[in-house]
Design a protein around this motif. Structure first.
Motif, short mmCIF file in Angstrom:
data_model
loop_
_atom_site.label_atom_id
_atom_site.label_comp_id
_atom_site.label_asym_id
_atom_site.label_seq_id
_atom_site.Cartn_x
_atom_site.Cartn_y
_atom_site.Cartn_z
N GLY A 2 0.81 -1.21 0.00
CA GLY A 2 0.00 0.00 0.00
C GLY A 2 0.84 1.26 0.00
O GLY A 2 0.54 2.22 -0.69
N LEU A 3 1.94 1.25 0.76
CA LEU A 3 2.81 2.42 0.83
C LEU A 3 3.49 2.66 -0.51
O LEU A 3 3.58 3.79 -0.98
CB LEU A 3 3.85 2.25 1.94
CG LEU A 3 4.84 3.39 2.12
CD1 LEU A 3 4.10 4.68 2.46
CD2 LEU A 3 5.85 3.06 3.19
N ILE A 4 3.94 1.59 -1.14
CA ILE A 4 4.62 1.72 -2.44
C ILE A 4 3.66 2.25 -3.49
O ILE A 4 3.99 3.15 -4.26
CB ILE A 4 5.24 0.37 -2.87
CG1 ILE A 4 6.37 0.01 -1.91
CG2 ILE A 4 5.75 0.44 -4.30
CD1 ILE A 4 6.93 -1.37 -2.13
N SER A 5 2.47 1.73 -3.52
CA SER A 5 1.50 2.21 -4.52
C SER A 5 1.14 3.67 -4.27
O SER A 5 0.96 4.43 -5.21
CB SER A 5 0.25 1.32 -4.53
OG SER A 5 -0.43 1.42 -3.31
N GLU A 6 1.02 4.07 -3.00
CA GLU A 6 0.73 5.48 -2.69
C GLU A 6 1.86 6.38 -3.16
O GLU A 6 1.63 7.46 -3.70
CB GLU A 6 0.48 5.67 -1.20
CG GLU A 6 -0.85 5.15 -0.73
CD GLU A 6 -2.03 5.85 -1.38
OE1 GLU A 6 -2.00 7.09 -1.53
OE2 GLU A 6 -2.99 5.16 -1.74
N PRO A 11 2.14 11.48 -7.82
CA PRO A 11 1.99 12.53 -8.85
C PRO A 11 0.55 12.69 -9.36
O PRO A 11 0.19 13.72 -9.89
CB PRO A 11 2.92 12.07 -9.98
CG PRO A 11 3.90 11.18 -9.33
CD PRO A 11 3.16 10.52 -8.20
N LEU A 12 -0.27 11.67 -9.18
CA LEU A 12 -1.66 11.74 -9.64
C LEU A 12 -2.61 12.27 -8.57
O LEU A 12 -3.81 12.38 -8.80
CB LEU A 12 -2.13 10.35 -10.08
CG LEU A 12 -1.34 9.71 -11.24
CD1 LEU A 12 -1.86 8.32 -11.50
CD2 LEU A 12 -1.43 10.57 -12.47
N ALA A 13 -2.08 12.63 -7.40
CA ALA A 13 -2.92 13.08 -6.29
C ALA A 13 -3.80 14.27 -6.67
O ALA A 13 -4.98 14.28 -6.32
CB ALA A 13 -2.07 13.39 -5.07
#
Length: 87
Positions: A2-6, A11-13
């Motif tokens: 989950g941390l890696i995907s976040e 950049p898409l936030a």
């Protein structure tokens, strides 16, 4: 994971935040559009326009049918929410 995907999606936030805001605005607009009190007020205003001669009988009938369809949808939707089912 989950941390890696976040981190990778960071950049898409701004785009994800904009999407959330758009969904919230759309939900509020739909809530107002299908609010039975709003629809009843529009029906009353429509009748006043007919009585004042601002619209024709045909225009009144057309708009009244649209408003009654919205009211039926709103009633059906709120009844669906009342018994725990989705609309």
């Amino acid at each position: 994971m989950g941390l890696i995907s976040e981190i990778l999606l960071l950049p898409l936030a701004p785009a994800r935040g904009s999407g959330w805001a758009i969904r919230q605005v759309l939900a509020e607009a739909e809530r107002i559009y299908y609010d039975p009190a709003t629809i009843r007020a529009e029906l009353a205003r429509l009748e006043e326009q007919l009585e004042a001669g601002e619209i024709t009988e045909e225009e009144f009938d057309r708009q009244e049918d649209e408003l009654l369809d919205r009211l039926e949808t709103a009633t059906r939707t709120s009844a669906g929410w009342g018994n725990g089912t989705a609309p």
